[in-house]
Scaffold this motif. Structure first.
Motif: not given
Length: 173
Positions: A124-136
């Motif tokens: 939406g209008d909210y900036t969210y900090r996503y942790p990212k994962m390199d999926a195996q």
């Protein structure tokens, strides 16, 4: 003495038969962190297992990324059902094409992989900090069976002290 050992061994065998293990692709040793933990502290490079329900699947050139609403995992590493609160969100990406029709919104999925930084994106209008994962490993769970229960007891009746009777909720009761 031998009889006691045999009985104890049989009891342990029976109890171990009841133990639930994760599916083979999900077994291993992982750093026990949640996506919420990864937002507040840098866990880049840690191998972990996260799961939840898919919010969005985005195929790109050479890889597919999944936006996931995280939920706690049970003993089989299956996501528990989403209730009123989530355990945060995360992004998981893996090389190749994963069809958004199969990996659809609200499907349960578990990922094994390495935490690989963060991505700031809008919800939406909210900036969210996503942790990212390199999926195996990506493990898409089958849909859960849903059973309706009658509101006033069993429709099959009950067995009381005077024999079989009709359960509450029957149209003629």
């Amino acid at each position: 003495m031998k009889l006691k050992l045999a009985v104890a061994g049989a009891a342990l065998l029976a109890l171990s038969a009841c133990a639930t293990l994760p599916p083979e692709p999900l077994r291993g040793e992982y750093t026990k962190i949640t996506p919420a933990d990864a937002q507040s502290k840098d866990y880049t490079g840690a191998t972990t297992v996260w799961g939840g329900v898919i919010a969005k699947t985005t195929p790109m050139q050479g890889q597919t990324c999944f936006e996931v609403v995280s939920t706690p995992l049970d003993s089989q590493l299956r996501p528990r059902e989403l209730r009123e609160e989530s355990a945060g969100r995360f992004m998981a990406c893996r090389a190749g094409f994963y069809d958004p029709a199969v990996f659809a919104m609200n499907r349960e999925v578990t990922f094994v992989g390495r935490v690989n930084g963060y991505s700031d994106q809008k919800i939406g209008d909210y900036t969210y900090r996503y942790p990212k994962m390199d999926a195996q490993t990506i493990y898409l769970w089958g849909k859960r069976d849903r059973y309706a229960t009658p509101p006033y007891g069993s429709p099959y009746g009950y067995y009381g002290s005077w024999g079989w009777g009709l359960g509450y909720g029957w149209p003629w009761w």
